[in-house]
Design an enzyme around this catalytic site. Sequence first.
Site, PDB file in Angstrom:
ATOM      1  N   CYS A 115       0.815  -1.318   0.059  1.00 55.80           N
ATOM      2  CA  CYS A 115       0.022   0.078  -0.095  1.00 55.80           C
ATOM      3  C   CYS A 115       0.762   1.292   0.057  1.00 55.80           C
ATOM      4  CB  CYS A 115      -0.914  -0.280   1.219  1.00 55.80           C
ATOM      5  SG  CYS A 115      -0.107   0.057   2.910  1.00 55.80           S
ATOM      6  N   GLY A 116       2.002   1.143   0.240  1.00 57.15           N
ATOM      7  CA  GLY A 116       3.031   2.302   0.321  1.00 57.15           C
ATOM      8  C   GLY A 116       2.713   3.133   1.319  1.00 57.15           C
TER       9      GLY A 116
END
Length: 282
Positions: A115-116
């Site tokens: 998801c960063g």
Amino acid sequence: MGRVTERRKVLRIRDGQVSSRPDTLVAEEPLEIRLNGKPLAITMRTPGDDFALAAGFLVSEGVLGATEELRSIVYCAGATQDGANTYNVVDVRTAPGVVIPDITLERNVYTTSSCGLCGKASLDAVRTTTRFAIDDTPPVRIEPSLLASLPDRLREAQRVFDRTGGLHAAALFSEAGELLDIREDVGRHNAVDKLVGRALQNGGLPLSRAILLVSGRASFELAQKAVMAGIPVLAAVSAPSSLAVDLAAETGLTLVGFLRGPNMNVYAGEHRIALRAAATQG
């Protein structure tokens, strides 16, 4: 070296009938990537194309962008206490003079997480590290019918999936629909890294006239990898994430999701889709 598939005994139940048989599974093993002798990242992957995977990962990190910047990639001997080579550790050596960006712990989490980081910080990080602005001049123009044909062609080329049912795939197509390369892996991000790494090794970056097709969804991480390689079009058979759409809009990436038969959603970069008729009202 690890194998792409392995055999395991399975208890099979079909219509109330029980039997025992061997089953073919996709192999999954850790790969440690070292940069100039220093540990950098660990990813769970399907063995095979490990050097390309490492090179592609470093493209997405902003470390590499040209073939001449890569001096060597080797498996590390003595990876275990008894000195055996597990073929699960690779060391990437950069050419003299290559400037290594400051890859902090925060940056590592950002590039390896599915998801960063969140929001604007992630978009700024990608925008400041990419070497290849999406600059397909003249713009790539793709007929919807051509896009619609690509998932079936991807599926037909998935050799290991036929035996295991457990692999993701990523493929590069030309703007005319020619299959340029395909890689399979337990992780979509690894499959994309293998494609990009092979392009780097062959002097093919940036991929400014290519279409990237991925099985499954289009996450921010995959959109980021496309941008870092200069790819103008990313298509996925499932949904994109909201942050992937934001990144596509920010960078000029064409992002297509739910590509299933003649149906698809274009979330950004619609100027590259050659529409013959005006959009229907809705």
